[in-house]
Design a protein around this motif. Structure first.
Motif, short mmCIF file in Angstrom:
data_model
loop_
_atom_site.label_atom_id
_atom_site.label_comp_id
_atom_site.label_asym_id
_atom_site.label_seq_id
_atom_site.Cartn_x
_atom_site.Cartn_y
_atom_site.Cartn_z
N GLN A 86 -13.95 1.82 -1.16
CA GLN A 86 -14.04 0.42 -0.76
C GLN A 86 -15.25 0.25 0.16
OE1 GLN A 86 -10.42 -0.84 1.22
NE2 GLN A 86 -9.42 -1.39 -0.72
N SER A 127 -9.85 -1.00 6.01
CA SER A 127 -9.62 -1.95 7.11
C SER A 127 -9.36 -1.31 8.49
CB SER A 127 -8.48 -2.90 6.75
OG SER A 127 -8.81 -3.64 5.61
N GLY A 178 -13.50 -3.35 -3.79
CA GLY A 178 -13.39 -2.09 -4.52
C GLY A 178 -14.73 -1.74 -5.14
N GLY A 210 -12.81 -6.75 2.02
CA GLY A 210 -12.72 -5.37 1.56
C GLY A 210 -12.84 -5.38 0.05
N TRP A 254 0.84 -1.20 0.00
CA TRP A 254 0.00 0.00 0.00
C TRP A 254 0.87 1.25 0.00
CZ3 TRP A 254 -1.37 -4.17 3.32
CH2 TRP A 254 -2.51 -4.87 2.88
N ARG A 271 -4.37 5.96 -2.54
CA ARG A 271 -3.09 5.26 -2.73
C ARG A 271 -2.22 6.03 -3.71
NH1 ARG A 271 -4.73 -1.16 -2.74
NH2 ARG A 271 -6.04 -0.98 -0.89
N GLU A 313 -0.45 5.70 -6.30
CA GLU A 313 -0.24 4.69 -7.35
C GLU A 313 -0.33 5.32 -8.71
OE1 GLU A 313 -3.09 1.55 -7.21
OE2 GLU A 313 -2.27 0.71 -5.37
N HIS A 353 -6.86 1.85 2.88
CA HIS A 353 -7.96 0.89 2.75
C HIS A 353 -8.96 1.16 3.88
CE1 HIS A 353 -5.29 -2.13 5.26
NE2 HIS A 353 -5.20 -0.90 5.70
N GLU A 355 -7.05 3.77 -9.59
CA GLU A 355 -7.11 5.22 -9.34
C GLU A 355 -6.34 5.55 -8.07
OE1 GLU A 355 -7.81 8.16 -10.08
OE2 GLU A 355 -9.05 8.09 -11.89
N GLU A 408 -11.08 -9.47 -10.17
CA GLU A 408 -11.00 -9.52 -8.71
C GLU A 408 -11.96 -8.49 -8.11
OE1 GLU A 408 -6.99 -8.70 -7.25
OE2 GLU A 408 -8.00 -7.44 -5.76
C1 FA5 Z 1 -7.19 -4.34 0.72
O1 FA5 Z 1 -7.29 -3.13 0.63
C2 FA5 Z 1 -7.59 -5.05 1.98
N1 FA5 Z 1 -7.76 -4.10 3.03
C3 FA5 Z 1 -8.84 -5.88 1.72
C4 FA5 Z 1 -9.21 -6.81 2.83
C5 FA5 Z 1 -10.10 -6.40 3.79
C6 FA5 Z 1 -8.62 -8.07 2.89
C7 FA5 Z 1 -10.43 -7.25 4.84
C8 FA5 Z 1 -8.94 -8.93 3.93
C9 FA5 Z 1 -9.85 -8.53 4.88
P1 FA5 Z 1 -6.53 -4.69 -1.76
O2 FA5 Z 1 -5.35 -3.79 -1.76
O3 FA5 Z 1 -6.45 -5.91 -2.59
O4 FA5 Z 1 -6.92 -5.13 -0.31
O5 FA5 Z 1 -7.81 -3.85 -2.20
C10 FA5 Z 1 -9.10 -4.38 -2.11
C11 FA5 Z 1 -9.90 -4.02 -3.36
O6 FA5 Z 1 -9.86 -2.58 -3.55
C12 FA5 Z 1 -9.34 -4.58 -4.62
O7 FA5 Z 1 -9.82 -5.86 -4.84
C13 FA5 Z 1 -9.84 -3.61 -5.66
O8 FA5 Z 1 -11.17 -3.95 -6.01
C14 FA5 Z 1 -9.86 -2.29 -4.93
N2 FA5 Z 1 -8.68 -1.48 -5.24
C15 FA5 Z 1 -7.43 -1.60 -4.75
N3 FA5 Z 1 -6.61 -0.67 -5.26
C16 FA5 Z 1 -7.34 0.07 -6.10
C17 FA5 Z 1 -7.08 1.21 -6.94
N4 FA5 Z 1 -5.89 1.78 -6.98
N5 FA5 Z 1 -8.09 1.70 -7.68
C18 FA5 Z 1 -9.32 1.14 -7.62
N6 FA5 Z 1 -9.65 0.10 -6.86
C19 FA5 Z 1 -8.67 -0.46 -6.10
#
Ligand code: FA5
Length: 346
Positions: A215, A176, A316, A314, A159, A201, A203, A174, A210, A286
């Motif tokens: 979330q 979380s 998106g 969590g 992250w 983020r 990114e 996130h 984005e 995903e």
């Molecule tokens: C997390 O953020 C974890 N906090 C999720 C989680 C929660 C896991 C609770 C376990 C228990 P991740 O980085 O994969 O995980 O992001 C989760 C979702 O957010 C992704 O599947 C995606 O749908 C969305 N997401 C992540 N980054 C981006 C981004 N830059 N732009 C748009 N959507 C995003």
């Protein structure tokens, strides 16, 4: 009393009589010129004042002023009555058409991110989840440490973070950290909440990512919560959100705050699973990360991991909305192009 005073009184009576017979604004303007104007009757009548005995002049001046004030007030009253009557006449002559349609109001639409958030919240609240609001600006402790990522933990690299100029304060990466807020608020009661909101983020912005997105976190804590509960809930959610019969895939994954952890994919709605640019030719998209809440995190929230267990996920919001609406680039959501917002807004 001097002859001039009598003349002024007679002038007042004559002016008032004429005024009461007037019926148009133009007539009242002519009346003003005749009686009160610079060359009007009142000014004329006062021309003889210079030849009068000095002691009589103040009385004449006083009466002349009274006449002027009275006639001015009478004129204003008459003009107001005439204006009302003229308006009344114009309205009935023009005959306003009350059946004419009004000017259309541009009411706009609900932004697709908000529409998706509402859909997601509605599905989970129907299943008995409460909606919990958590802060967007967080501490390092909440965003990372209490989620089992102490300083220097390699998982922090997943992250990329926007830090503020205040040490230890950041924009949450996130939703979380909201788990910790909810657990600390509800402990020792069981929990069933969803936590929707913005995440940030640092990114590269691409068709799928984005810098700011939404979330929805889910958290369930209680005695005897199992992975089957997580799976059943996610399947029920996906059927309602994306339509009955969608294919779901649970892939093993890693998150420091869940153990075991999974990522959940839905078959790509754009290509029907055949493979396209959006699903990176895998046939799958995903939608969320999930898992059983790590005992360390339960303890940080105040729960005894020997008694309680829990699951969390969590997802998106924009990625889910892309799937549902068949949108192939996340950048449309925040580029503010009205054509896009009109097409996919709710
Ligand atoms: C997390 O953020 C974890 N906090 C999720 C989680 C929660 C896991 C609770 C376990 C228990 P991740 O980085 O994969 O995980 O992001 C989760 C979702 O957010 C992704 O599947 C995606 O749908 C969305 N997401 C992540 N980054 C981006 C981004 N830059 N732009 C748009 N959507 C995003």
């Amino acid at each position: 009393m001097s002859a001039l005073v009598d003349k002024l009184k007679a002038l007042q009576a004559e002016a008032e009589a004429k005024l009461s017979g007037l019926s148009t604004t133009a007539e009242t303007e002519a009346w003003f010129r005749d009686f009160l104007g610079r060359k009007g009757a009142l000014t004329n009548a006062l021309q003889g004042i210079g030849q009068m005995p000095t002691e009589e002049r103040p009385l004449v001046g006083k009466v002349a002023n009274e006449v002027k004030v009275a006639l001015t007030a009478a004129l204003e009253a008459r003009q107001a009555t005439i204006a009302d009557a003229e308006m009344e006449a114009a309205l009935s002559a023009e005959g306003i058409d009350v059946t004419l349609p009004g000017r259309p109001q541009n009411v706009g639409k609900i932004h697709p991110s908000n529409a998706a958030l509402r859909d997601i919240n509605a599905i989970f609240t129907q299943m008995g989840f409460q909606v919990y609001d958590a802060p967007e600006v967080e501490t390092d402790e909440m965003n990372f440490e209490l989620l089992n990522m102490p300083d220097g933990h390699p998982a922090r690299d997943m992250w990329d973070t926007f830090y503020t100029t205040t040490p230890g304060v950041l924009l949450r990466t996130h939703t979380s950290p909201g788990q910790i807020h909810a657990m600390r608020e509800y402990c020792p009661e069981p929990i069933r909440v969803v936590l929707p909101g913005k995440c940030f983020r640092y990114e590269d912005v691409t068709a799928r990512s984005e810098m700011m997105f939404h979330q929805v976190e889910g958290l369930v804590v209680g005695p005897n919560i199992t992975f089957s509960d997580l799976k059943g809930t996610v399947v029920a959610f996906a059927n309602q959100m994306f339509g009955e019969g969608r294919k779901l895939r649970f892939r093993k994954s890693y998150f420091p705050f869940t153990e075991p952890s999974v990522e959940v994919d839905v078959d790509c709605v754009l290509c029907g699973g055949k493979g396209c640019r959006v699903c990176k030719y895998t046939g799958w998209l995903e939608i969320m990360g999930a898992g059983m809440v790590n005992p360390m995190v339960l303890a940080n929230g105040g729960y005894d991991p020997a008694v309680f267990s829990g699951y969390a996920f969590g997802m998106g919001v924009e990625r889910s909305a892309m799937l549902k609406l068949g949108v192939d680039d996340i950048r449309y959501f925040f580029s503010n192009d009205v054509r896009f917002l009109e097409r996919v807004g709710a």
